[in-house]
Design an enzyme around this catalytic site. Sequence first.
Site, short mmCIF file in Angstrom:
data_model
loop_
_atom_site.label_atom_id
_atom_site.label_comp_id
_atom_site.label_asym_id
_atom_site.label_seq_id
_atom_site.Cartn_x
_atom_site.Cartn_y
_atom_site.Cartn_z
N VAL A 1 0.23 14.50 -1.67
CA VAL A 1 0.77 13.26 -2.25
C VAL A 1 2.04 13.66 -2.99
O VAL A 1 2.01 14.45 -3.93
CB VAL A 1 -0.25 12.60 -3.20
CG1 VAL A 1 0.22 11.20 -3.57
CG2 VAL A 1 -1.63 12.53 -2.57
N ILE A 2 3.15 13.14 -2.50
CA ILE A 2 4.47 13.54 -3.02
C ILE A 2 5.12 12.34 -3.69
O ILE A 2 5.24 11.27 -3.07
CB ILE A 2 5.34 14.09 -1.87
CG1 ILE A 2 4.63 15.28 -1.21
CG2 ILE A 2 6.72 14.51 -2.40
CD1 ILE A 2 5.28 15.78 0.06
N THR B 1 8.21 6.68 -4.41
CA THR B 1 7.21 5.62 -4.24
C THR B 1 6.34 5.41 -5.48
O THR B 1 5.79 6.36 -6.02
CB THR B 1 6.30 5.89 -3.00
OG1 THR B 1 5.22 4.98 -3.06
CG2 THR B 1 5.75 7.28 -2.98
N HIS C 1 3.59 4.13 -5.38
CA HIS C 1 2.25 4.35 -4.83
C HIS C 1 1.65 5.64 -5.37
O HIS C 1 0.43 5.78 -5.44
CB HIS C 1 2.44 4.51 -3.32
CG HIS C 1 1.50 3.73 -2.49
ND1 HIS C 1 1.38 2.39 -2.57
CD2 HIS C 1 0.63 4.13 -1.51
CE1 HIS C 1 0.48 1.99 -1.68
NE2 HIS C 1 0.01 3.02 -1.05
N ARG D 1 3.81 25.25 -2.07
CA ARG D 1 2.35 25.41 -2.20
C ARG D 1 1.61 25.36 -0.86
O ARG D 1 0.39 25.37 -0.84
CB ARG D 1 1.82 24.31 -3.13
CG ARG D 1 2.24 24.49 -4.57
CD ARG D 1 2.18 23.20 -5.37
NE ARG D 1 2.55 23.40 -6.75
CZ ARG D 1 3.80 23.59 -7.21
NH1 ARG D 1 4.81 23.61 -6.36
NH2 ARG D 1 4.03 23.75 -8.49
#
Length: 155
Positions: A82-83, A87, A89, A128
């Site tokens: 999840v970046i 967004t 979101h 990562r």
Amino acid sequence: MVAFVEGKLSSQGLKFALVVSRFNSFITDRLVEGAVDAIVRTGGSPDEVSVYKVPGAFEIPLVAKKLAESGDYDGICCLGAVIRGSTPHFDFVASEVAKGVASASLETGKVISFGVLTTDTLEQAVERAGSKAGNKGSEAAMAMIETVNLLNAAG
Ligand code: INI
């Protein structure tokens, strides 16, 4: 005498499921590679690993819970990226997936490890996923393997 109990890092004879999101797949594919590598390096067989693909990280907890309930796997490892990017979101997805995976594990009593990257930038995610900050997929798989063996030792 104090008794210290630790789970061994052995995947021998164990069966695992990976739940991986397709969103940001150029990152999550690397996490899968890291997780499978960790399982094989600890004596597991690729034939005993099933990879379940979901659209995005938000869908991970439901599938992980269903797999945990099936009783078919010794451990489940959740992988996603999840970046934040631009967004809004991000915060919703990141917090729901973390809470959902933790709840699924506690509610089913099964080991479900958390290898979902939550980063501000794409560069941090790349770092990562097999470059300078290691591979979080591999780390999450190692945590799953150790915890499965610890629970088995605890009886
Ligand atoms: N899903 C991700 O796995 N990573 C993200 O960065 C992301 N962002 O930023 O939106 C994302 N969104 C999709 C989400 O996981 C669900 O698939 C979607 O909302 C449908 O339920």
